[in-house]
Design a protein around this motif. Structure first.
Motif, PDB file in Angstrom:
ATOM      1  N   ALA A  89     -38.952 -12.309-144.861  1.00 26.35           N
ATOM      2  CA  ALA A  89     -38.000 -12.498-143.698  1.00 26.35           C
ATOM      3  C   ALA A  89     -37.703 -13.794-143.666  1.00 26.35           C
ATOM      4  CB  ALA A  89     -39.133 -12.471-142.767  1.00 26.35           C
ATOM      5  N   SER A  90     -38.328 -14.994-144.168  1.00 22.31           N
ATOM      6  CA  SER A  90     -37.861 -16.163-143.871  1.00 22.31           C
ATOM      7  C   SER A  90     -36.633 -16.433-144.810  1.00 22.31           C
ATOM      8  CB  SER A  90     -38.924 -17.195-144.299  1.00 22.31           C
ATOM      9  OG  SER A  90     -38.693 -18.302-145.078  1.00 22.31           O
TER      10      SER A  90
ATOM     11  N   LEU B 278     -33.616 -14.217-142.971  1.00 25.69           N
ATOM     12  CA  LEU B 278     -33.180 -14.972-141.962  1.00 25.69           C
ATOM     13  C   LEU B 278     -32.160 -16.077-142.219  1.00 25.69           C
ATOM     14  CD1 LEU B 278     -35.153 -16.195-138.849  1.00 25.69           C
ATOM     15  CD2 LEU B 278     -33.589 -17.873-140.065  1.00 25.69           C
TER      16      LEU B 278
ATOM     17  N   VAL C 129     -28.214 -15.627-141.212  1.00 32.66           N
ATOM     18  CA  VAL C 129     -27.544 -16.839-140.408  1.00 32.66           C
ATOM     19  C   VAL C 129     -26.106 -17.025-141.057  1.00 32.66           C
ATOM     20  CG1 VAL C 129     -27.625 -18.876-139.559  1.00 32.66           C
ATOM     21  CG2 VAL C 129     -29.708 -17.246-139.241  1.00 32.66           C
TER      22      VAL C 129
ATOM     23  N   PHE D   5     -23.445 -23.975-133.204  1.00 27.50           N
ATOM     24  CA  PHE D   5     -24.779 -23.153-132.911  1.00 27.50           C
ATOM     25  C   PHE D   5     -25.357 -23.290-131.552  1.00 27.50           C
ATOM     26  CE2 PHE D   5     -24.545 -24.367-137.387  1.00 27.50           C
ATOM     27  CZ  PHE D   5     -24.636 -23.083-137.949  1.00 27.50           C
ATOM     28  N   ALA D   6     -25.427 -22.246-130.947  1.00 29.37           N
ATOM     29  CA  ALA D   6     -26.350 -22.352-129.564  1.00 29.37           C
ATOM     30  C   ALA D   6     -27.509 -21.327-129.694  1.00 29.37           C
ATOM     31  CB  ALA D   6     -25.326 -22.093-128.612  1.00 29.37           C
ATOM     32  N   THR D   7     -28.452 -21.778-129.469  1.00 29.45           N
ATOM     33  CA  THR D   7     -29.745 -20.698-129.247  1.00 29.45           C
ATOM     34  C   THR D   7     -30.185 -20.355-127.848  1.00 29.45           C
ATOM     35  OG1 THR D   7     -30.991 -22.663-129.407  1.00 29.45           O
ATOM     36  CG2 THR D   7     -30.493 -21.267-131.696  1.00 29.45           C
ATOM     37  N   ARG D   8     -30.364 -19.179-127.723  1.00 29.59           N
ATOM     38  CA  ARG D   8     -30.798 -18.875-126.227  1.00 29.59           C
ATOM     39  C   ARG D   8     -32.257 -18.929-126.229  1.00 29.59           C
ATOM     40  NH1 ARG D   8     -26.753 -15.144-127.170  1.00 29.59           N
ATOM     41  NH2 ARG D   8     -28.058 -14.062-128.857  1.00 29.59           N
ATOM     42  N   ALA D   9     -32.886 -19.136-125.292  1.00 30.77           N
ATOM     43  CA  ALA D   9     -34.468 -19.253-125.083  1.00 30.77           C
ATOM     44  C   ALA D   9     -34.964 -17.681-125.679  1.00 30.77           C
ATOM     45  CB  ALA D   9     -35.028 -19.456-123.521  1.00 30.77           C
ATOM     46  N   PRO D  10     -36.231 -17.866-126.221  1.00 30.41           N
ATOM     47  CA  PRO D  10     -36.727 -16.658-126.556  1.00 30.41           C
ATOM     48  C   PRO D  10     -36.898 -15.525-125.418  1.00 30.41           C
ATOM     49  CG  PRO D  10     -38.421 -18.573-127.282  1.00 30.41           C
ATOM     50  CD  PRO D  10     -37.185 -18.967-126.392  1.00 30.41           C
TER      51      PRO D  10
ATOM     52  N   LEU E 182     -42.978 -16.629-137.909  1.00 24.61           N
ATOM     53  CA  LEU E 182     -43.091 -15.504-138.727  1.00 24.61           C
ATOM     54  C   LEU E 182     -44.663 -14.869-139.024  1.00 24.61           C
ATOM     55  CD1 LEU E 182     -40.153 -15.956-141.226  1.00 24.61           C
ATOM     56  CD2 LEU E 182     -40.128 -14.337-139.366  1.00 24.61           C
TER      57      LEU E 182
ATOM     58  N   VAL F  54     -32.499 -14.394-135.375  1.00 26.70           N
ATOM     59  CA  VAL F  54     -31.137 -14.455-135.790  1.00 26.70           C
ATOM     60  C   VAL F  54     -30.391 -14.140-134.258  1.00 26.70           C
ATOM     61  CG1 VAL F  54     -29.249 -13.299-137.036  1.00 26.70           C
ATOM     62  CG2 VAL F  54     -31.400 -14.007-138.163  1.00 26.70           C
TER      63      VAL F  54
ATOM     64  N   ARG G 218     -30.968 -14.883-131.494  1.00 30.36           N
ATOM     65  CA  ARG G 218     -31.014 -15.963-130.433  1.00 30.36           C
ATOM     66  C   ARG G 218     -29.768 -16.792-130.825  1.00 30.36           C
ATOM     67  NH1 ARG G 218     -36.462 -18.917-130.658  1.00 30.36           N
ATOM     68  NH2 ARG G 218     -35.075 -20.084-129.532  1.00 30.36           N
TER      69      ARG G 218
ATOM     70  N   SER H 218     -26.155 -18.038-130.995  1.00 28.06           N
ATOM     71  CA  SER H 218     -24.668 -17.725-131.231  1.00 28.06           C
ATOM     72  C   SER H 218     -24.000 -18.907-131.946  1.00 28.06           C
ATOM     73  CB  SER H 218     -24.113 -17.521-129.542  1.00 28.06           C
ATOM     74  OG  SER H 218     -24.462 -18.843-129.021  1.00 28.06           O
TER      75      SER H 218
END
Lengths: 330, 330
Positions: free
Chosen positions: A276-277, A280, A284, A325-330, B302, B320, B322, B324
């Motif tokens: 998975a790592s 991922l 990306v 890159f922007a990340t949304r909160a989980p 993970l 992934v 999450r 953008s």
């Protein structure tokens, strides 16, 4: 194509050993379209929640030419005779380049198509999950949900990028007599430390016996430097003459027993985290390339840089700098 | 550390063959810190604009145990005797795992430290550019700006991920007598088609001659199926007895002549596009992982998924999702 209820139908078919549904699952894995990735992940999640998701995954690896295909065929027959159901996934990077024309013997594994307890599939495409390693991992998970034992046959060296330890509960290294190179591979850490060693083509007589004692010596060296536990069994086989195949089947059973259900689970989970790592990071990367307009656009930019006399690496750097890159909160 | 004027000093030192500055350039390449990537790209750009950026890059590849290190040492001596300046970069993936303890003979390449026309360096770390392949490519570019000939020695199979064709103008495959496996590798497309074949340890006499004719037959087969031009020279050498080293040096010169400056430029540029395109995808992947909090955070997520009984791949998919990507206009 395969959505919601359809994936559930595939999952329940796989669990009950329905070959048509198992084939559909593997088609999904081999499908290169990006949207299939999500379906594959969902399918594996469904299988994970089933009861029978713990077939014993055996990875058979080794250099080309040692007779792995014939050995796998003989082993599959032996395991069937012992009442086990068997799934086989053969990984063939060569056929990606050559269309399989050069290594035609892959197809020669004879098996009875009416036998419901035996399934054989060759993987050659990179598949939805990007990379043969990912497709192999997914295929092994699918077959492990359907069969008692899964044999994963791979070329152990070369450009396959397959960490056979991550797709196997038991790693079997197959060599042939006179394999000095293999010892070098083992010593150099280029080849994974196996759980079991097989010297195939043991019909060669004294050479095979010498190869086996060479390997025992190598393993003892590895133990001294702290790599591997050095207690691997070394088994002589001859797929041609059906020699030692029973011993191999017994050694596999012995190794599965020594791991126990907990040990197999631990290996599987460790392998899944690695998988998975890696997946991922690749995902990306490939989404980023898409954000830049796709692989062809990027390559076009790099090629134009060459024509302009620029260093492609500098252009690549500028392209990467264009992404944020922007990340949304989980 | 190295910025602006400093990079220019390194670049001009490299071009004039100043070993201290060449060492600094390679240290920069081996430095794992991310900010070094930009400096490496800038340095290569500076070198690219120099006059002497076209040393002949020769990649020597082949299985472990065939005596590549001794052959490279003997070849370097022969080339020096012919008045060429020589840079050597030896890629040693094994030392990443073992610390070099197992393959100690790498260090045994004896050379005269006062010889200004010979530079030898072993690469073992992944380096700033992420991946030994990238570090090797960068090191070969640096040495090609300093020396007439660059010998890149790599293990041709295994987990090195190095496409030797991308770092070499001439690819030399080194085998030893009795290398049936190598033929299999070639046929299977696992090994790159070389420009030149060397059967080392030719002191073994008739076996070596047989190996050479086997290889010629294999190349003719490859030509028939359209892989490679099948017109590669096959050369018998013995690094131990100094046999055939002169013939190898001549064959290299002949190949460089047949490529011409235009051919070498074309190979270099093609390799650079492949390199940049691979580097770009990896960079984006690793920046994405950083945006998610870094590799340790991701792995932790993970591993917790495993403990919760979830499939790590599903968690990876959610992670992934999450991210953008936004791209600025060029």
């Amino acid at each position: 194509m395969a959505q919601g209820n359809d994936l559930e139908r595939i999952a329940s078919g796989v669990r009950s050993g329905d070959k048509a549904q198992i084939s559909r699952a593997l088609n999904l894995i081999e499908d290169k379209r990006r949207e299939r990735e999500r379906e594959v992940a969902e399918l594996l999640g469904l299988l994970e929640r089933g009861e029978r998701a713990l077939g014993h995954r055996v990875g058979l690896t080794g250099p080309p030419g040692v007779g792995k295909s014939s050995l796998v065929a003989a082993l599959a027959r032996e395991l069937r005779a012992r009442g086990k159901t068997v799934g086989v996934v053969a990984v063939d990077p060569s056929s990606m380049r050559s269309g399989g024309a050069l290594l035609g013997d892959r197809a020669r594994m004879a098996f009875d198509p009416s036998d419901k307890g035996l399934f054989v599939r060759s993987l050659a495409t990179q598949g939805a999950l990007g990379g043969l390693a990912h497709a192999t991992h997914a295929a092994a998970e699918v077959l492990a949900a359907a069969y008692d034992i899964v044999l994963v046959e791979t070329v152990g060296v070369g450009q396959t990028e397959i960490a056979v330890t991550h797709v196997s509960d038991t790693v079997v290294l197959v060599v042939q007599p006179g394999s000095g190179d293999v010892l070098q591979f083992l010593k150099a850490g280029v080849m994974e430390i196996p759980d079991l060693l097989v010297v195939n083509k043991a019909d060669h007589g004294p050479t095979a016996t010498r190869a086996a004692s060479d390997l025992k010596a190598a393993l003892s060296t590895l133990r001294q430097v702290g790599a591997g536990d050095g207690e691997q069994d070394v088994i002589l086989t001859s797929a041609r003459d059906q020699l030692g195949i029973d011993k191999l089947a017994e050694a596999l059973e012995k190794h599965a027993r020594s791991l126990g259900r907990a040990g197999i689970l631990a290996r599987r989970q460790g392998g899944r985290v690695e998988w998975a790592s890696d997946w991922l990071e690749r995902s990306v990367g490939s989404l980023g390339v898409e954000a830049l307009g796709g692989a062809d656009t990027v390559r076009g930019e790099l090629e134009r840089a060459v024509v302009r006399g620029e260093l492609p690496l500098s252009v690549a750097q500028r392209l990467v700098d264009r992404i944020s890159f922007a990340t949304r909160a989980p």
